[in-house]
Design an enzyme around this catalytic site. Structure first.
Site, PDB file in Angstrom:
ATOM      1  N   GLU A  87       0.802  -1.224   0.000  1.00  0.00           N
ATOM      2  CA  GLU A  87       0.000   0.000   0.000  1.00  0.00           C
ATOM      3  C   GLU A  87       0.838   1.279   0.000  1.00  0.00           C
ATOM      4  OE1 GLU A  87      -0.197  -2.492   2.227  1.00  0.00           O
ATOM      5  OE2 GLU A  87      -2.103  -2.424   3.296  1.00  0.00           O
ATOM      6  N   ASP A 133      -1.826  -5.102   3.645  1.00  0.00           N
ATOM      7  CA  ASP A 133      -1.925  -5.430   5.074  1.00  0.00           C
ATOM      8  C   ASP A 133      -2.782  -6.672   5.333  1.00  0.00           C
ATOM      9  OD1 ASP A 133      -0.314  -3.356   5.795  1.00  0.00           O
ATOM     10  OD2 ASP A 133      -1.916  -2.023   6.433  1.00  0.00           O
ATOM     11  N   ASP A 193      -5.459  -7.793   6.786  1.00  0.00           N
ATOM     12  CA  ASP A 193      -6.793  -7.660   7.380  1.00  0.00           C
ATOM     13  C   ASP A 193      -7.820  -7.555   6.256  1.00  0.00           C
ATOM     14  OD1 ASP A 193      -6.337  -5.135   6.376  1.00  0.00           O
ATOM     15  OD2 ASP A 193      -6.249  -4.130   8.326  1.00  0.00           O
ATOM     16  N   GLU A 195      -9.374  -4.964   4.991  1.00  0.00           N
ATOM     17  CA  GLU A 195      -9.081  -3.889   4.044  1.00  0.00           C
ATOM     18  C   GLU A 195      -7.941  -4.294   3.113  1.00  0.00           C
ATOM     19  OE1 GLU A 195     -10.741  -0.995   3.585  1.00  0.00           O
ATOM     20  OE2 GLU A 195     -12.160  -1.683   5.097  1.00  0.00           O
ATOM     21  N   TYR A 241       1.845  -5.977  13.467  1.00  0.00           N
ATOM     22  CA  TYR A 241       0.691  -5.287  12.878  1.00  0.00           C
ATOM     23  C   TYR A 241      -0.186  -4.683  13.964  1.00  0.00           C
ATOM     24  CZ  TYR A 241      -2.999  -4.239   9.560  1.00  0.00           C
ATOM     25  OH  TYR A 241      -3.925  -3.587   8.782  1.00  0.00           O
ATOM     26  N   ARG A 259      -3.347  -3.405  13.942  1.00  0.00           N
ATOM     27  CA  ARG A 259      -4.813  -3.530  13.994  1.00  0.00           C
ATOM     28  C   ARG A 259      -5.159  -4.968  14.380  1.00  0.00           C
ATOM     29  NH1 ARG A 259      -4.017  -0.138   9.511  1.00  0.00           N
ATOM     30  NH2 ARG A 259      -4.744   1.982   9.935  1.00  0.00           N
ATOM     31  N   HIS A 265      -4.252 -12.162  14.128  1.00  0.00           N
ATOM     32  CA  HIS A 265      -2.915 -11.600  14.315  1.00  0.00           C
ATOM     33  C   HIS A 265      -2.490 -11.767  15.760  1.00  0.00           C
ATOM     34  CE1 HIS A 265      -4.307  -9.846  10.654  1.00  0.00           C
ATOM     35  NE2 HIS A 265      -5.053  -8.945  11.244  1.00  0.00           N
TER      36      HIS A 265
END
Length: 696
Positions: free
Chosen positions: A9, A82, A84, A86, A298, A300, A344
């Protein structure tokens, strides 16, 4: 020509990963999402299975063109967004735009950006997980349906520019409901009576407990007088001494929520800022002797799980730095929240051996402070429990029982490194050592000190307590807390007053409308249940189209009813007695994200605005005019002369209202963490005059 193309990203992440993979790999950044629903229309076909209409995000044309050209030259393309929902959705959109084979193992996932983790991940690529993609799509479509169907209704009935969101509306309701609790709260009187005395030459303070060993409240002054008449002239006799050992366990490693809460408590960071800095630490920063490396895992996550290798490294560090006594017999495991995704690990340093002090000169001040917080929390979470010796003493005077308690740390354990911050008052017992007492000892009482109190309403939410409430109630997910709070401020639904959220009139009107006409949408349990259903979509245990259909069926009914039942809500600006110096009109009070301000009602012809100055009862030592509270460009509060610009006197610390006995300048508060020191603001002119004072 490179053999492999890797797409992430951000440029920072691309830079870090590129150094690990070598010359055969080209790493490029998509700069976040590349496709989304159009802003100009609903972009969801509700009649045909809620089919989303995705378009290329404006300004991303050149990025996509460059990625297409690079993908055509590469033997294989890896999508390493990432780990997740998203990130999975970004990878899925890229797969479509670059015309990659949907059955190809192109998805690479890692939870920390270190050389070993990245290389390991590239040895085990997988297909894109469509369940994760569908969960993200469902959330996006839900939020679009609510935003694009409900917001126009609010524009027509209340005011242009308003918005209502699925999660933000429930968070706003929490703030408004708390404000209503505060307004309707009826304070109740109660009293305490403390006995101040001496025993064995040492001071002792004991508080009234009750009559005949039963806890007895003191609701009013009459009850206090009755107690005092009973004990006056009597000594306190020690009737019981109870000693016990209490263990205190360390807090679990950080989740997204607990990191945001602790960073707010200890560092004063807004949730948005915490996540921004954590992203930088995750994506990679330059470390002496190592190059660019990700410093934390990570950020989140709602899991407290820790990799075995990280636990072993932490235990070795603790043994070396603190000694064997500080290492628990077994590695610590923390209970999993039943709603946690557990995909995670918890947030931790990628290596305990990267001590914060070693990195201090190579990080920004805020990066260092947040990294240090994460590092200390993780290491402490793997340390031995603290052991406290607690003592409780019951004393009696003519049938009235008093109690004194104290607690001292016998073995600090994890507290030698870190203790968790608190939103409430600290434990007053801790650190208080009682005199050595035994049954039959007599305490000579010097004074009986009565004190009147009133029960207090529940406090307004701070950013820390609001995040905690959202997590406990299941509203939103780790990635949504910060943007949800930020949009409430941007829309003018709430303001911050002394770091606590206060709903504006507009925020209260919106909540009241939603309560009346959209009770399900603003219901806490319904929103939490929707999060659970989205989780089931992610796990492959629920059909996302059926979920949307069930939601929209009821929502559309409520929309139609509200359109006909809801009349126009008039918002009238409160008129001040301040005249606009540009056009002469009386200015009105407006509310922005940072609170109230004065604006000319002649907008847009006259755009004059002025801050509302809060006068404080301290005079300017230069000209004698009152000082006022002001805010600078960074929103930092300072105190300046109301005669500005003619008088430029400024204080950066809060004045106490007292003046210095030596030079007459205002006394100010300095310090923090529970205590402040009161000093003269004119410290250059003479040695500081200081007294200890409890911070508010």
């Amino acid at each position: 020509m490179s053999d492999y193309l890797v797409i992430v990203e951000s440029p920072a992440k691309a830079k870090t990963i590129g150094k690990y993979l070598g010359s055969k790999y080209t790493v490029k950044a998509s700069m976040g999402h590349v496709r989304d629903l159009p802003k100009s229309q609903l972009g969801v076909d509700v009649e045909h299975g809620f089919e989303p209409k995705y378009i290329t995000i404006r300004g991303k044309g050149d990025v996509i063109k460059a990625l297409r050209e690079a993908s055509k030259k590469a033997k294989k393309v890896y999508l390493a967004a990432d780990p997740d929902r998203e990130g999975e959705a970004i990878a899925w959109h890229l797969q479509h735009l670059l015309d990659l084979n949907p059955d190809d193992d192109c998805r690479v996932v890692f939870h920390e950006i270190t050389k070993d983790a990245v290389k390991q991940a590239f040895q085990h690529p997988r297909k894109i997980n469509l369940d994760l993609v569908n969960a993200q799509q469902t959330r996006r479509i839900l939020d679009r349906l609510v935003g694009y169907k409900l917001s126009p209704l609010l524009w027509r009935k209340v005011k242009k520019g308003l918005s209502a969101g699925r999660v933000q509306s429930v968070a706003l309701r929490l703030i408004v409901d708390r404000e209503n609790e505060i307004r309707t709260f009826q304070p109740e009187e109660y009293w305490t009576v403390d006995a101040h005395g001496q025993v064995h030459g040492k001071k002792l303070v004991a508080r009234f407990y009750g009559y005949g060993e039963e806890k007895t409240p003191l609701p009013n002054e009459a009850a206090v007088r009755e107690l005092l008449s009973r004990v006056e002239g009597h000594s306190l006799v020690v009737r019981r001494v109870k000693k016990s050992e209490r263990k205190r366990n360390p807090a679990a490693p950080f989740t997204t929520s607990s990191l945001q809460q602790e960073a707010a408590r200890k560092l004063g960071f807004r949730a948005y800022k915490t996540m921004q800095i954590a992203q930088q630490l995750y994506e990679g920063l330059d470390v002496p002797g190592e190059g660019t490396v990700g410093l934390i895992t990570y950020m989140r996550t709602d899991s407290t799980r820790i990799a075995q290798s990280a636990q072993e490294e932490a235990r070795a560090y603790i043994r070396q730095s603190f000694g064997e006594d500080y290492v628990p017999d077994r590695p610590r495991q923390y209970a999993k929240n039943e709603d946690a995704q557990d995909a995670h690990e918890a947030i931790r340093p990628t290596s305990v051996m990267r001590h914060p002090d070693r990195l201090k000169d190579h990080l920004s001040r805020d990066q260092y402070r947040l990294y240090k917080l994460i590092w200390e929390r993780f290491v402490a979470s793997q340390m031995e429990s603290a052991v406290l010796d607690t003592t409780s003493v019951d004393l009696e005077a003519n049938g009235a029982w008093f109690r004194a308690t104290g607690s001292v740390v016998r073995f600090p354990g994890f507290m030698a490194l870190y203790t968790e911050g608190r939103d409430d008052d600290a434990d007053e017992e801790e650190g208080k050592l009682l005199p050595p007492l035994q049954e039959g000892d007599v305490v000579q009482v010097k004074t009986w000190k009565p004190e009147q109190h009133f029960t207090q309403p529940p406090p307004r939410y701070t950013e820390s307590t609001l995040v905690k409430a959202m997590e406990e109630l299941g509203i939103g997910r780790p990635s949504t807390y910060a943007p949800t709070i930020d949009i409430l401020l941007k829309r003018g639904y709430v303001t911050l007053d002394q770091k606590r959220f206060v709903p504006t009139e507009l925020g209260e009107i919106v909540v009241n409308i939603l309560k009346e006409h959209f009770p399900q949408l603003i219901d806490v349990s319904f929103t939490a249940d929707m999060e659970s259903r989205l989780d089931k979509v992610e796990e492959g245990n629920a059909n996302w189209i059926e979920l949307l259909d069930q939601f929209y069926h009821d929502f559309e009914k409520d929309l139609k009813k509200a359109e006909s039942a809801l009349g126009h809500v008039e918002l009238k600006d409160e008129v001040s007695d301040v005249r606009c110096e540009k056009c002469g009109r009386l200015m009105v009070y407006k509310t922005g994200r940072y609170g109230k301000f004065l604006a000319c009602p002649g907008f847009p012809e006259c755009r004059n605005t002025k801050p509302i100055l809060k006068e404080i009862p301290v005079s300017c030592p230069k000209c004698g005019k009152p000082l006022v509270e002001r805010k600078g460009k960074s929103r930092k509060v300072f105190y300046g002369c109301s005669g500005y610009p003619e008088c430029d006197y400024v204080l950066w610390q809060r004045p106490t209202g007292q003046t210095c006995p030596v030079c007459g300048h205002p006394m100010i508060e300095k310090g923090g963490k529970g205590k402040t020191v009161v000093v003269c603001s004119n410290e250059k002119a003479h040695p500081m005059v200081a007294t200890e004072a409890q911070a508010k």
